[in-house]
Scaffold this motif. Sequence first.
Motif, mmCIF file in Angstrom:
data_model
loop_
_atom_site.group_PDB
_atom_site.id
_atom_site.type_symbol
_atom_site.label_atom_id
_atom_site.label_comp_id
_atom_site.label_asym_id
_atom_site.label_seq_id
_atom_site.Cartn_x
_atom_site.Cartn_y
_atom_site.Cartn_z
ATOM 1 N N ASP A 1 0.685 -1.036 -0.216
ATOM 2 C CA ASP A 1 -0.066 -0.050 0.025
ATOM 3 C C ASP A 1 1.262 1.513 -0.125
ATOM 4 N N ASN A 2 1.977 1.092 0.907
ATOM 5 C CA ASN A 2 2.618 2.325 1.479
ATOM 6 C C ASN A 2 3.532 2.460 -0.592
ATOM 7 N N SER A 3 4.132 1.631 -0.939
ATOM 8 C CA SER A 3 4.509 1.307 -2.315
ATOM 9 C C SER A 3 3.323 2.254 -3.401
ATOM 10 N N GLU A 4 2.473 1.704 -3.123
ATOM 11 C CA GLU A 4 1.805 2.289 -4.637
ATOM 12 C C GLU A 4 1.261 3.792 -4.172
ATOM 13 N N SER A 5 0.743 4.150 -2.954
ATOM 14 C CA SER A 5 0.681 5.144 -2.626
ATOM 15 C C SER A 5 2.144 6.299 -2.888
ATOM 16 N N ASN A 6 2.944 5.917 -2.771
ATOM 17 C CA ASN A 6 4.197 6.544 -3.009
ATOM 18 C C ASN A 6 4.737 6.446 -4.659
ATOM 19 N N LEU A 7 4.133 5.812 -5.247
ATOM 20 C CA LEU A 7 3.902 5.666 -6.961
ATOM 21 C C LEU A 7 3.529 6.573 -7.518
ATOM 22 N N VAL A 8 1.899 6.622 -6.560
ATOM 23 C CA VAL A 8 0.913 8.341 -7.380
ATOM 24 C C VAL A 8 0.913 8.874 -7.110
ATOM 25 N N LEU A 9 2.011 9.149 -5.798
ATOM 26 C CA LEU A 9 2.157 10.515 -5.561
ATOM 27 C C LEU A 9 3.333 11.164 -6.660
#
Length: 64
Positions: free
Chosen positions: A7-15
């Motif tokens: 989830d954190n990796s995906e959030s960072n990627l989205v950001l």
Amino acid sequence: MRPQQADNSESNLVLALTAEVARLKKQIRQETQALRDALAQAHGENLELRRELARRGGPEATPQ
């Protein structure tokens, strides 16, 4: 990878991608404005030249 990490990796990627899109949009707006400014200047120069040609009695001198 644990679900929390994913989830954190995906959030960072989205950001990161959102920031990149925003940067590119800003760059495109600036480039578009620069092109519009250059076009307006070219139109002005063209008009001046056509008026000068008309003043000198050029054959195709019809200022618009």
